[in-house]
Scaffold this motif. Structure first.
Motif, PDB file in Angstrom:
ATOM      1  N   ILE A  33       0.841  -1.196   0.000  1.00 27.90           N
ATOM      2  CA  ILE A  33       0.000   0.000   0.000  1.00 27.90           C
ATOM      3  C   ILE A  33       0.877   1.248   0.000  1.00 27.90           C
ATOM      4  O   ILE A  33       2.080   1.182   0.222  1.00 27.90           O
ATOM      5  N   VAL A  34       0.255   2.379  -0.225  1.00 31.36           N
ATOM      6  CA  VAL A  34       0.959   3.656  -0.192  1.00 31.36           C
ATOM      7  C   VAL A  34       1.388   3.936   1.248  1.00 31.36           C
ATOM      8  O   VAL A  34       0.591   3.792   2.173  1.00 31.36           O
ATOM      9  N   GLN A  35       2.645   4.332   1.409  1.00 33.37           N
ATOM     10  CA  GLN A  35       3.158   4.694   2.728  1.00 33.37           C
ATOM     11  C   GLN A  35       3.505   6.179   2.725  1.00 33.37           C
ATOM     12  O   GLN A  35       4.206   6.643   1.834  1.00 33.37           O
ATOM     13  N   VAL A  36       2.999   6.891   3.706  1.00 31.30           N
ATOM     14  CA  VAL A  36       3.278   8.314   3.849  1.00 31.30           C
ATOM     15  C   VAL A  36       3.949   8.502   5.201  1.00 31.30           C
ATOM     16  O   VAL A  36       3.366   8.159   6.227  1.00 31.30           O
ATOM     17  N   LYS A  37       5.168   9.025   5.189  1.00 23.07           N
ATOM     18  CA  LYS A  37       5.903   9.282   6.428  1.00 23.07           C
ATOM     19  C   LYS A  37       6.135  10.778   6.536  1.00 23.07           C
ATOM     20  O   LYS A  37       6.755  11.375   5.663  1.00 23.07           O
ATOM     21  N   GLU A  59      -7.610  13.244   4.182  1.00 18.60           N
ATOM     22  CA  GLU A  59      -7.867  13.240   2.744  1.00 18.60           C
ATOM     23  C   GLU A  59      -7.678  11.866   2.094  1.00 18.60           C
ATOM     24  O   GLU A  59      -8.437  11.508   1.202  1.00 18.60           O
ATOM     25  N   LEU A  60      -6.687  11.109   2.523  1.00 19.53           N
ATOM     26  CA  LEU A  60      -6.520   9.766   1.954  1.00 19.53           C
ATOM     27  C   LEU A  60      -7.720   8.899   2.299  1.00 19.53           C
ATOM     28  O   LEU A  60      -8.195   8.123   1.472  1.00 19.53           O
ATOM     29  N   ASP A  61      -8.230   9.066   3.516  1.00 17.62           N
ATOM     30  CA  ASP A  61      -9.423   8.323   3.917  1.00 17.62           C
ATOM     31  C   ASP A  61     -10.646   8.781   3.116  1.00 17.62           C
ATOM     32  O   ASP A  61     -11.395   7.964   2.590  1.00 17.62           O
ATOM     33  N   LYS A  62     -10.846  10.092   2.982  1.00 16.79           N
ATOM     34  CA  LYS A  62     -11.984  10.631   2.219  1.00 16.79           C
ATOM     35  C   LYS A  62     -11.974  10.149   0.777  1.00 16.79           C
ATOM     36  O   LYS A  62     -13.017   9.917   0.187  1.00 16.79           O
ATOM     37  N   ARG A  63     -10.776  10.040   0.204  1.00 16.27           N
ATOM     38  CA  ARG A  63     -10.643   9.665  -1.198  1.00 16.27           C
ATOM     39  C   ARG A  63     -10.500   8.152  -1.388  1.00 16.27           C
ATOM     40  O   ARG A  63     -10.244   7.686  -2.485  1.00 16.27           O
ATOM     41  N   SER A  64     -10.675   7.419  -0.296  1.00 13.70           N
ATOM     42  CA  SER A  64     -10.626   5.943  -0.317  1.00 13.70           C
ATOM     43  C   SER A  64      -9.327   5.409  -0.928  1.00 13.70           C
ATOM     44  O   SER A  64      -9.342   4.462  -1.702  1.00 13.70           O
ATOM     45  N   ILE A  65      -8.230   6.029  -0.553  1.00 15.58           N
ATOM     46  CA  ILE A  65      -6.920   5.569  -0.998  1.00 15.58           C
ATOM     47  C   ILE A  65      -6.332   4.722   0.116  1.00 15.58           C
ATOM     48  O   ILE A  65      -6.219   5.181   1.256  1.00 15.58           O
ATOM     49  N   ASP A  66      -5.980   3.483  -0.212  1.00 16.89           N
ATOM     50  CA  ASP A  66      -5.437   2.563   0.777  1.00 16.89           C
ATOM     51  C   ASP A  66      -4.010   2.973   1.098  1.00 16.89           C
ATOM     52  O   ASP A  66      -3.101   2.796   0.286  1.00 16.89           O
ATOM     53  N   ALA A  67      -3.815   3.575   2.263  1.00 19.13           N
ATOM     54  CA  ALA A  67      -2.507   4.101   2.637  1.00 19.13           C
ATOM     55  C   ALA A  67      -2.329   4.030   4.142  1.00 19.13           C
ATOM     56  O   ALA A  67      -3.297   3.955   4.894  1.00 19.13           O
ATOM     57  N   VAL A  68      -1.077   4.050   4.546  1.00 21.42           N
ATOM     58  CA  VAL A  68      -0.737   4.124   5.953  1.00 21.42           C
ATOM     59  C   VAL A  68       0.064   5.409   6.141  1.00 21.42           C
ATOM     60  O   VAL A  68       0.999   5.676   5.387  1.00 21.42           O
ATOM     61  N   VAL A  69      -0.358   6.243   7.085  1.00 24.81           N
ATOM     62  CA  VAL A  69       0.316   7.504   7.359  1.00 24.81           C
ATOM     63  C   VAL A  69       0.966   7.383   8.731  1.00 24.81           C
ATOM     64  O   VAL A  69       0.290   7.075   9.709  1.00 24.81           O
ATOM     65  N   THR A  70       2.284   7.596   8.775  1.00 23.50           N
ATOM     66  CA  THR A  70       3.001   7.515  10.041  1.00 23.50           C
ATOM     67  C   THR A  70       3.861   8.750  10.212  1.00 23.50           C
ATOM     68  O   THR A  70       4.136   9.474   9.254  1.00 23.50           O
ATOM     69  N   GLN A  71       4.286   8.949  11.436  1.00 20.54           N
ATOM     70  CA  GLN A  71       5.218  10.045  11.692  1.00 20.54           C
ATOM     71  C   GLN A  71       6.593   9.449  11.922  1.00 20.54           C
ATOM     72  O   GLN A  71       6.730   8.302  12.311  1.00 20.54           O
ATOM     73  N   THR A  72       7.597  10.225  11.625  1.00 23.28           N
ATOM     74  CA  THR A  72       8.974   9.803  11.818  1.00 23.28           C
ATOM     75  C   THR A  72       9.751  10.977  12.385  1.00 23.28           C
ATOM     76  O   THR A  72       9.226  12.081  12.492  1.00 23.28           O
ATOM     77  N   GLY A  73      10.979  10.723  12.725  1.00 26.15           N
ATOM     78  CA  GLY A  73      11.838  11.776  13.248  1.00 26.15           C
ATOM     79  C   GLY A  73      12.445  12.594  12.126  1.00 26.15           C
ATOM     80  O   GLY A  73      11.932  12.634  11.008  1.00 26.15           O
TER      81      GLY A  73
END
Length: 129
Positions: A33-37, A59-73
């Motif tokens: 899936i799409v990964q957003v860091k 927005e990824l949820d609203k647009r039904s895009i299968d993605a995982v959004v995480t935070q990093t340092g």
């Protein structure tokens, strides 16, 4: 634990459990899936990374895009904060700098949905997070 007293309480609890299961399932195979860091070190947060992360999540949820959004340092690009690394399935990660809500929208619409490159890519002289 709060008791379930109504059908609405039960449905709310069911949605919470489904959400946790879905997150766990997606985390087991993130390469599919799409990964957003989003870089959330001090400089990123000061530059608006929290708002950028919230925008991607919503927005990824609203647009039904299968993605995982995480935070990093820190990604080491303090000069270009907020910075975001996007990894598309089967592709090398791309780091975008100076990301605000408008740039995040462009990344979602053009890069994630259409596969087009957009301005703001930091040259590939970094190591992935």
């Amino acid at each position: 634990m709060d008791g379930i007293k109504t059908l609405a309480d039960l449905k709310k609890k069911q949605e919470e459990v489904r959400s946790r299961i879905d997150l766990r399932n997606r985390a087991e195979s993130p390469e599919s899936i799409v990964q957003v860091k989003v870089a959330m070190a001090t400089c990123g947060i000061a530059s608006g990374a929290k708002e950028v992360m919230e925008y991607f999540v919503e927005e990824l949820d609203k647009r039904s895009i299968d993605a995982v959004v995480t935070q990093t340092g820190c990604m080491g690009y303090c000069f270009a904060e907020p910075t975001v690394e996007i990894t598309m399935p089967g592709k090398e990660p791309m780091v975008f700098g100076y990301v605000n809500a408008r740039k995040a929208d462009e990344i979602i619409e053009r890069y994630i949905k259409e596969g087009e490159l957009v301005d703001g890519i930091i040259p590939q002289n970094y190591n992935t997070i």
